[in-house]
Design an enzyme around this catalytic site. Structure first.
Site, PDB file in Angstrom:
ATOM      1  N   CYS A 438       0.628  -1.296   0.002  1.00 17.62           N
ATOM      2  CA  CYS A 438       0.032  -0.059   0.010  1.00 17.62           C
ATOM      3  C   CYS A 438       0.834   1.157   0.206  1.00 17.62           C
ATOM      4  CB  CYS A 438      -0.893  -0.114   1.254  1.00 17.62           C
ATOM      5  SG  CYS A 438      -2.206  -1.334   1.122  1.00 17.62           S
ATOM      6  N   GLU A 440       4.103   1.305   1.989  1.00 17.14           N
ATOM      7  CA  GLU A 440       5.346   1.219   3.100  1.00 17.14           C
ATOM      8  C   GLU A 440       6.707   1.293   2.248  1.00 17.14           C
ATOM      9  OE1 GLU A 440       2.094  -0.706   2.573  1.00 17.14           O
ATOM     10  OE2 GLU A 440       2.880  -2.460   3.169  1.00 17.14           O
TER      11      GLU A 440
END
Length: 841
Positions: A438, A440
């Site tokens: 997502c 990171e």
């Protein structure tokens, strides 16, 4: 700086056909991998686990059915069925068996499963009783931890039931030297080992396992070469026959050896991407900086005349289609949290090199074009932004955003690089970060980040403050005192921090137990040979072989907690308009909506706790009867009026997301209640815990498990996603919302933050709309915001798609840290997207 072209290349006729074939039917679960790994494990019970993993991987690659789909130029499929999935019983399997009869009809991410497949899986799964990572992890957790999970304070389900994934490997190394070159490197390290070394037994076994894995991949590519040659000999169409012969030649060269052309580089990349998934079951295996490691092969072919930009674009488009062919079946509850069949394969363009120079190139633009051509959720395209990012690249990205696909997501070098430096990365490595899953960040090929390690619901500890550590009739946390006795906001806030800290420690226990279980039962020799420094250390990434080791669980519900705590501060302690006792009753009564099972459980909790203090025993049957009785209780008209008045008072209190500095700085402090305590913990691989502030889409199903909150949110409704304001509460426009979110400390949340915004399509229309949009991103990033992503779609379209899904088969929206086809989402998740504030520029 590399030369780049901004002109868009037209889409070829091949791509729509590939996409149509991919989505012709429901995804299907297949049994081949489960059968093959079980066969291998039964035959290798006397061998070390790392060798069993390598031998099983080899057995799978040597025997799993293979297929070349019609018209594709890059080959390699994990299943025969398009978008099908294999199963991974070594991690977990009981949940799937329990859902055999419902997996095809469930609301989120349904899969077809044949009766024969069910029988084959049942036969294979029987071997794995007591042998899975999930069972070992459970045995390693404390009873308090298991109770916290049971009561939905947090969930570590991501790696509890599946592989870890969440990594970017050394694609560049495979492209350069191939697996023959990697085998030579491993063999050289093995030759340096001395049988008398203290770690010889384990190191030599790992190195031999890695060699076995690489050799298996080479044979697998050879199987595709043979299949392509067979199909070419039977093909009557001259053009396709030549394509098949080229595929065969590519598969003879790569990934065994270094790529000598852009087409070979594309094929080599794909084998790596596909087979990492087949080994590990982990999602978020992210291609990373594709425009950087693929560029030399593109440029050489372009300069030599072997390649045109048009043919290169078609190859990239083909890879984009293939990225949507990979799939994964999750349990029904997890499917709600990850709805959209997403594998979170994050591919990022732009940014800097290790020396701090911008590296935008032609492929940076062509990757954006590919997402526009293919118009599917994968890859999860991202773009790095800094003060030297070419304006043309941002306009190109913005033009893709306004199509409504929810891509790309935008990331700020000026926050992420210093954040990674604070976690021990070198400056050179931090400058070369990419994004995993997502949101990171990590350094590719050097990191085992364990991103997305758990979802921590920041709302639930506040419920435990009001219940004094009790939930549904039992004590599940520490007691922090009766709220009726609290006389200052500081006392109340301190109770919240204590509940947070206690349950964060349990989250750490859960993650570490699962971490150990993966190292003991499912080390990954193939993945590990492409992560530095595993070969030199002789350890898999699961055992601490990587240079950088982290664990990154994420907290969510910040906006709810900031608004809730601020409302309590103002209404209870500053203005004294309501007491904590009255607030507690209002929450239990769901602001006059009446008791449901959860709020009734909270009332019964108080009764049971007092009975326990008096020495009285209460069994589960009595508790259930009391809950049922309470649920029948209706608030009086007078009570309902009080709740309406309280909601009106809450609504008048300033909310996070409207550029109110006092509220925003308060939210910053609330976020610290999650991000700071995590820094005190370490994982079994010797690395640090680091916080993320994003929910994927778990804010919807986990919100459904959460009672009413003091910000006026009703029980069982979604909580706020990421660091975004609560839906509908940011009423002063997109700039005000961005200013508020920027006041959070994004740097300390080094595992990533997520900021969603939704715009009406007219906001980005024309050249002026794009320029204003880019200016908004620049302004937010100038204020040290870390990430932005957007939906560009009007509410009416979404409502119509919900009512008439057959008309919107290709409507893609941004869900959380990923995009998905809107019609594949559960209704609750669709509703959450519809609820988001619709902005204009």
């Amino acid at each position: 700086m590399a030369k780049y072209f901004t002109e868009e290349i037209p889409k070829t006729d091949r791509i729509p056909g590939l996409v149509k074939h991919l989505y012709a039917k429901m995804p299907e679960i297949e049994s081949a991998r489960a059968r093959l790994i079980t066969e291998s494990y039964k035959a290798t019970e006397d061998k070390p686990v790392i060798m069993r993993r390598a031998l099983a991987f080899a057995h799978i690659l040597d025997h799993i059915p293979i297929i070349i789909r019609d018209g594709e130029l890059v080959v390699g499929s994990t299943t025969i069925a398009p978008r099908g999935c294999q199963t991974y019983p070594e991690f977990s399997y009981k949940w799937l068996e329990a859902e055999f009869d419902t997996v095809e009809t469930r609301k989120a991410d349904p899969f077809y499963i044949a009766e024969q497949t069910k029988r084959e899986l049942l036969e294979a799964d029987a071997y794995w009783e007591g042998k899975t990572t999930s069972e070992l992890a459970t045995s390693l957790m404390t009873e308090e931890t298991k109770k916290a999970i049971e009561h939905n304070i947090f969930t570590p389900g991501n790696y509890f039931y599946n592989g870890v994934g969440h990594v970017t490997v050394q694609y560049d190394k495979v492209l350069a030297v191939g697996y023959r070159g990697i085998i030579d490197e491993i063999q050289a390290e093995l030759d340096r080992c001395n049988p008398g070394d203290g770690d010889y037994c384990t190191k030599s076994q790992f190195l031999k396992a890695a060699i076995l894995s690489c050799e298996a991949v080479i044979r697998y590519a050879g199987r595709y070469a043979e299949l392509a040659e067979q199909e070419a000999s039977a093909c009557s169409e001259a053009g396709r026959r030549q394509e098949l012969l080229q595929i065969a030649a590519n598969c003879r060269q790569v990934p065994a050896y270094g790529a000598s052309s852009f087409h070979e580089a594309c094929q080599s990349f794909w084998f790596v991407q596909q087979l990492l998934q087949l080994e590990s079951s982990g999602h978020s295996i992210s291609p990373g900086r594709f425009d950087q490691y693929m560029y030399p092969y593109y440029k050489n072919d372009l300069d030599s005349g072997k390649l045109t930009r048009e043919s290169a674009q078609e190859l990239i488009d083909c890879i984009w289609v293939k990225l949507n062919d990979l799939n994964k079946c999750r349990d029904a509850a997890s499917a709600e949290g990850f709805a959209g069949y997403s594998l979170f394969q994050n591919l990022i363009v732009g940014g800097q090199d290790k020396d701090g120079c911008d590296v935008t190139n032609d492929l940076s633009f062509m990757c954006i074009t590919a997402s526009k051509h293919v118009f599917l959720p994968q890859p999860s395209l991202s773009i790095r932004v800094w003060n030297k990012s070419p304006h043309a690249l941002l306009l190109k990205a913005a033009d893709l955003t306004r199509t409504g696909i929810g891509l790309p997501a935008y990331y700020n070098d000026e926050v992420i690089i210093p954040s990674l430096l604070s976690r021990g990365l070198t400056l050179e490595d931090a400058r070369e970060y990419n994004i995993i899953g997502c949101v990171e960040p990590q350094k590719a090929g050097k990191t085992e980040g364990w991103h997305d390690a758990a979802f921590y619901n920041m709302c639930r500890p506040l419920e435990l403050v009001f219940s004094n550590g009790w939930d549904k009739g039992e004590k599940i946390s520490i007691e922090t005192g009766s709220v009726e006795d609290m006389t200052t906001f500081e006392e109340f806030y301190d109770a919240y921090k204590k509940q947070m800290n206690y349950n964060i420690s349990l989250l750490v226990n859960a993650d570490n137990a699962i971490d150990v279980a993966h190292a003991v039962r499912c080390p990954l020799p193939f993945l590990s040979c492409m992560v530095e420094d595993c070969i030199r250390r002789g350890k898999s990434v699961q055992e601490g072989g990587a240079v950088y080791n982290f664990t990154g669980p994420q907290g969510f519900g910040i906006a709810n907690m900031a608004d809730s705590l601020y409302a309590i501060k103002k209404l209870v302690f500053d203005e004294k308009k309501v007491t904590l006792a009255e607030y507690k009753r209002a929450l239990a009564m769901n602001y006059g909506q009446g008791f449901d099972a959860v709020s009734a459980g909270e009332i019964v909790t108080e009764i049971v706790r007092e009975m326990a203090r008096s020495g009285m025993d209460v069994d589960e049957g009595q508790i259930a009867e009391m809950i049922e009785t309470v649920m029948k209780t209706e608030p009086s008209p007078e009570e309902k009026k009080k709740y309406e008045e309280l909601l009106a008072m809450i609504e008048a209190v300033p909310k996070f997301g409207n550029d109110d500095e006092e509220v925003d700085l308060f939210a910053r402090d609330v976020a610290y209640t999650y991000t700071r305590p995590l820094l005190n913990y370490r994982n079994p691989r010797g690395g640090q815990f680091q916080a993320g502030l994003y929910p994927v889409s778990a804010n919807v199903p986990l919100g459904a498990q959460t009672g009413a909150t003091p910000d006026g949110r009703l029980a069982h409704t979604p909580v706020a996603d990421g660091v975004s304001p609560s839906a509908g509460r940011d009423v002063n426009g997109p700039t005000a919302a961005a200013n508020s979110v920027a006041r959070l400390d994004h740097g300390i949340a080094s595992n990533g933050t997520l900021f969603n915004q939704k715009f009406h399509p007219t906001a980005l229309s024309g050249e002026k709309g794009l320029e204003n949009f880019v200016a908004l991103i620049r302004s937010y990033f100038d204020q040290k915001g870390s990430h932005m992503q957007f939906n560009v779609v009007d509410r009416e379209t979404l409502l119509d798609a919900q009512a008439h899904p057959e008309k919107y088969a290709h409507l893609v929206v941004r869900v959380a840290g990923y995009s998905a086809l809107f019609t594949t989402l559960s209704k609750s998740l669709q509703d959450d997207i519809i609820r988001r504030t619709e902005q204009g520029l």
